[in-house]
Every structure is written in C-alpha cells, then in structure tokens.
Enzyme design. Structure first.
Site, mmCIF file in Angstrom:
data_model
loop_
_atom_site.group_PDB
_atom_site.id
_atom_site.type_symbol
_atom_site.label_atom_id
_atom_site.label_comp_id
_atom_site.label_asym_id
_atom_site.label_seq_id
_atom_site.Cartn_x
_atom_site.Cartn_y
_atom_site.Cartn_z
ATOM 1 N N ASP A 163 0.837 -1.204 0.000
ATOM 2 C CA ASP A 163 0.000 0.000 0.000
ATOM 3 C C ASP A 163 0.875 1.259 0.000
ATOM 4 O OD1 ASP A 163 -3.066 -1.045 1.013
ATOM 5 O OD2 ASP A 163 -1.370 -2.356 1.389
ATOM 6 N N ASP A 192 -1.581 -2.683 -3.972
ATOM 7 C CA ASP A 192 -1.876 -1.251 -3.949
ATOM 8 C C ASP A 192 -0.607 -0.449 -4.229
ATOM 9 O OD1 ASP A 192 -4.498 -1.844 -3.559
ATOM 10 O OD2 ASP A 192 -4.640 -1.022 -1.526
ATOM 11 N N TYR A 195 -2.081 4.157 -6.443
ATOM 12 C CA TYR A 195 -3.275 4.869 -6.007
ATOM 13 C C TYR A 195 -3.723 5.907 -7.028
ATOM 14 C CZ TYR A 195 -3.114 2.607 -1.468
ATOM 15 O OH TYR A 195 -3.131 1.668 -0.468
ATOM 16 N N ASN A 229 -6.806 -3.901 -4.353
ATOM 17 C CA ASN A 229 -8.067 -3.329 -4.833
ATOM 18 C C ASN A 229 -7.855 -2.037 -5.618
ATOM 19 O OD1 ASN A 229 -7.419 -2.557 -1.964
ATOM 20 N ND2 ASN A 229 -9.024 -1.039 -2.345
ATOM 21 N N HIS A 230 -6.773 -1.309 -5.340
ATOM 22 C CA HIS A 230 -6.528 -0.064 -6.077
ATOM 23 C C HIS A 230 -5.932 -0.319 -7.463
ATOM 24 C CE1 HIS A 230 -7.654 2.984 -3.130
ATOM 25 N NE2 HIS A 230 -7.242 2.125 -2.215
ATOM 26 N N HIS A 314 -3.631 -9.807 -0.730
ATOM 27 C CA HIS A 314 -3.821 -8.392 -0.370
ATOM 28 C C HIS A 314 -4.693 -8.214 0.866
ATOM 29 C CE1 HIS A 314 -3.773 -4.112 -0.828
ATOM 30 N NE2 HIS A 314 -5.088 -4.051 -0.902
ATOM 31 N N HIS A 323 -11.632 -0.834 10.420
ATOM 32 C CA HIS A 323 -11.838 -0.703 8.978
ATOM 33 C C HIS A 323 -11.339 -1.966 8.282
ATOM 34 C CE1 HIS A 323 -13.003 1.612 5.567
ATOM 35 N NE2 HIS A 323 -11.795 1.658 5.040
ATOM 36 N N HIS A 324 -12.083 -2.440 7.292
ATOM 37 C CA HIS A 324 -11.775 -3.670 6.545
ATOM 38 C C HIS A 324 -11.887 -4.928 7.408
ATOM 39 C CE1 HIS A 324 -10.626 -1.255 3.193
ATOM 40 N NE2 HIS A 324 -9.483 -0.850 3.696
ATOM 41 N N HIS A 351 -3.652 -3.953 2.502
ATOM 42 C CA HIS A 351 -5.043 -3.489 2.547
ATOM 43 C C HIS A 351 -5.366 -2.668 3.791
ATOM 44 C CE1 HIS A 351 -8.964 -3.306 0.869
ATOM 45 N NE2 HIS A 351 -9.555 -4.106 1.722
ATOM 46 N N VAL A 352 -5.079 -3.189 4.960
ATOM 47 C CA VAL A 352 -5.289 -2.467 6.211
ATOM 48 C C VAL A 352 -4.070 -1.572 6.439
ATOM 49 C CG1 VAL A 352 -5.529 -2.697 8.715
ATOM 50 C CG2 VAL A 352 -6.722 -4.284 7.183
ATOM 51 N N HIS A 353 -4.284 -0.264 6.554
ATOM 52 C CA HIS A 353 -3.179 0.688 6.583
ATOM 53 C C HIS A 353 -2.605 0.824 7.990
ATOM 54 C CE1 HIS A 353 -5.066 2.611 2.757
ATOM 55 N NE2 HIS A 353 -4.523 1.436 2.535
#
Length: 464
Positions: A163, A192, A195, A229-230, A314, A323-324, A351-353
């Site tokens: 990410d 990711d 972006y 996903n991005h 991912h 989140h997620h 995925h999870v930042h």
C-alpha cells in the site's frame, strides 16, 4: 497494612486488565492522524530522465519459476525507440542481447507511453548482471543480482512493502528500506501500488509518476507483485470495463511458468523460499480456475528443496482494526484449511493501513453444530502479518477492535516496512521497521521456526 492494601488493589486491577485485554501488545506509539500529502508533480523523485525519448519507469521482476530469469520493463514516452536489452555478467566482456515486446493502452482520456517488457531466461544463479536499455547518448545502465539456486539452507532476505502510494510518507518508507542494514535482496509487494484511482477519472499520469518514483529501487532488484483493490480500475461510468487494465499492461508476472492462466495469481521459487501469490479480487470459489490451480500448487511444493512456504495476499485473513474488518473472511474460510494442512510458514497481506502480527492460530474446526467458531492456538498454522503501511494518501487506520483479540500478538498504526531474513531451513527472522521522525526503527520482530522442518524433527524424535 497500607502497603498490603496497595498490593491487593493492584492485584485486582491487574486481573481486570488481563480479562479486558486478552491479546498481545498494542503499541503506545501513534503517529499524527493527519492524512499524508501526495508529493507534487515537480518533486525530484518524479523527475523525467534527460533526453527526448529516454527509457523511464524501469523495473525488474522474476521472469521464470526457478529464479534465474528476469522480466525487465520500461516506458518510452514519445515513440517505441529501441526494444533491445544488452546484458552481461559482472567482469564479463561479451554482451548478450534480448528483444522486448511493446504495447500501449488507453484509459479514458489518457494514452500510455510505449511499454516494453523483455524476458531474459537461463541466467546464471547467484550472479550480478548489468543491463542497458535505450540507444545513443540516452542509453541507461542498471544492474541486478540473480538469487542463489533453490536449496534448503540458502540464506536470503526479502523486503516487505504494501500500500505504498506516492506521498511524503511513501518516500520515507522506500528510503528507509533502501538504507536498512538488513539489505533486502528482493521486495515482496503485497498490493496497492500507485493509487492513481484516487485522482479524478483515475488519472493514469499518476501511474507514470509512481513508476519513476520506485525506479530507484525496482530497477535494481526484483519486486514480486501482488494485485490490490486499487489496481482494479473498473470504472463503467467513464467506459472503463476491463479490470486491472493499467496494472496488467505495466507489471508482468511469470504466471505461465507455474501453470497459472492469470497474471494475478502465480508462484515462484527464490532461494530457499516458495512463494504463492493469490488474487483477492479474482474469482476464487470452489472449482474456479484460481481454486483448481491452488489445489495443485500446494501439493507440488517440495519442502526439502524450498522449505519456507510464503503466501502473499492483499486482504488479511486475521487483523483487529475496525476498517476492513473480516473483509477477507470468505477467502479465509475456503483456504485456511490448506494453509494449516500444508504448514504455510507466514502469510503477508496489505489493505489495512497499519501493522499487525498474529499468533499462530486457526479457525477451521467449526461445522455449524459444534459451536467451535473462535480462533485457537495451532502450531501448524502460519503467522499472519499485515503490512499495508507503506504511506499512501488514505492515511493510517487507528481505530482498533477492543479488547485486543487473543489472536493478535502485536499491532501499531504507523508507516513502515518489513524484512524477512531466512537463515537456513529451520530459522528465519522477521522485523518490522517503523518510520519514526526521519529514522527507521525496528519496532517489532520475531524468530520464525519453519513449520515443515519443526514437524519433521518432532516426528524423528518421537520415533527414537
């Protein structure tokens, strides 16, 4: 008596805290909650190389199954230019040549430059190679190292980044990885990339800036790609209905070498590691092509040759951020039994930042009637590491599930990168390095004991 009362109250409070926080460690270090700023287009990290049609966005990935091949990729902005790669061994005199394929694509109102991909196979293992692309005074030279031949006790160090994006924090992450004394030899990238989809109309010019940004590292060592996903870039409102179009045009993978039918899922050997890359955003249910491929793939891993079995995906199977949360649940339910059966050592996800490391747990006993629907300790299970903390413009996730679940060993919402140092067939060392105040700080680490060889050793001891 006062001292005794203090001890007694402290004991009661400690008991309450243990009950409330039954997981591992939640780091107290928190970065600022402000969203990271993308670097402006005139930043030096996006500089276009001098010359009218000079190759740019140069990057290398593994080009075959065994590791002694590379895919060298680059873009020329104005015209195709030379498609020849000249390469030679360090201290070698004759220069070999290989030819690249060239493609372009259009996305809404954007037309790409000329994207070159050159596959070079049958290189020598454990060798430094130089390569040149372009022509005349605008020719550019780079180098890379091939890995040692696959074998059970071959040491090797992987970098872990996910990410990433193209913010000031992204730049810190990449700089810290490059300066890490652990010296990663290849990057396992968990999805990711640019972006670009966060810009109006998925501005693909931001794919170009990202390619120039990471060139300083990706042109010199292989990055093993995972799609996030991005990378989907599915935008029917503007007529873009081909998923992953920019990503798959720009970033090739050696998928055919492992019998896959899609660049989005594949496997490679590298030194003493066997790496399986999965795709969360392709069909993965029972009897889909990815499912059938994975079923065969796990069966053909030879742990006596490549003892370390690593999976890249991912979306995390286990994490404890709000989140997620549980987005990867359908994938986990389907494939976790295979991870346990084949004793996967570690699963890396993005995925999870934020960063998080799990205990060795599994949740595969549940059968609708037995009520066994909680993760339990399982020494055959992998460690799950979430490392989606490269620095992208969406910012860090700071809201966590409380109390900390028992499967969570360590978690911290900060930007950073990881290193996986394989020592031999039985031991590896993982470290997570936080971006802190301009420095790289090793904030979490663990010694990994190989699942296959630990089990083999136990069987041998039991037989004595």
């Amino acid at each position: 008596m006062k001292i005794m009362r203090v001890y007694f109250i402290s004991f009661l409070l400690l008991g309450v805290l243990v009950q409330l926080c039954n997981g591992g460690i939640t780091s107290g270090y928190l970065r600022a909650a402000d969203l990271p700023d993308d670097m402006p287009l005139d930043s030096d990290v996006f500089t276009v190389p001098s010359g009218p049609n000079t190759p740019q966005q140069v990057h290398v990935t593994q080009g075959n199954y065994e590791g002694n091949g590379v895919i060298i990729s680059w873009v020329t902005p104005v015209k195709p230019g030379s498609n020849t790669v000249r390469y030679w061994k360090e201290n070698g005199k004759p220069k070999s040549q290989a030819e690249a394929t060239i493609n372009t694509y259009k996305f809404f109102n954007y037309t790409s430059g000329y994207i070159h991909h050159c596959i070079i196979d049958d290189l020598e293992f454990d060798m430094k190679y130089y390569y040149e692309i372009g022509s005349g005074k605008w020719r550019r030279r780079f180098w890379f190292f091939t890995p040692p031949k696959p074998g059970p006790d071959v040491p090797y160090t992987f970098g872990l980044i996910g990410d990433l994006g193209q913010t000031y924090d992204s730049n810190r992450t990449l700089s810290h990885y490059e300066m890490n004394p652990g010296k990663g030899q290849a990057v396992l990238f968990v999805g990711d990339l640019s972006y670009a989809d966060r810009y109006p109309f998925h501005d693909n010019n931001r794919w170009d800036t990202w390619g120039r940004f990471v060139e300083r590292n990706a042109a010199y060592q292989p990055w093993i790609w995972t799609a996030g996903n991005h990378e989907i870039d599915y935008v029917p409102d503007i007529g873009e209905i081909e998923p992953f179009k920019p990503y798959m045009n720009r970033y090739l993978t050696p998928y055919k070498a492992s019998g896959s039918i899609s660049p989005l899922w594949y496997s490679i050997k590298r030194a003493s590691a066997y790496i399986i890359v999965m795709s969360c955003y392709s069909s993965y249910g029972i009897y889909t092509p990815q499912y059938k491929w994975l079923e065969k793939e796990f069966q053909r891993v030879n742990r006596t040759e490549t003892p370390w079995l690593i999976v890249l995906v991912h979306s995390p199977f286990y994490h404890s951020y709000v989140h997620h949360y549980m987005e990867g649940e359908t994938l986990r339910v389907l494939y976790e039994p295979w991870f346990v059966k084949y004793k996967v050592d570690v699963v890396f996800a993005g995925h999870v930042h934020a960063y998080e490391r799990s205990e060795r747990v599994s949740n595969i006993a549940y059968n609708l009637v037995n009520g066994l629907c909680e993760p339990v300790p399982d020494e055959s299970a992998p460690v799950y590491i979430t490392i989606g903390d490269g620095g992208n413009s969406e910012g860090l996730l700071t809201d966590m599930i409380e109390p900390q679940p028992s499967y969570s060993a360590f978690r911290e919402p900060s930007f950073g990168h990881g290193l996986l140092e394989i020592k031999n067939r039985t031991h590896a060392y993982f470290s997570w390095n936080r971006n802190q105040d301009g420095y790289s700080i090793e904030a979490d680490s663990m010694l990994l004991l190989n699942r296959f060889w630990q089990n083999t050793k136990k069987r041998l001891l039991d037989a004595v």
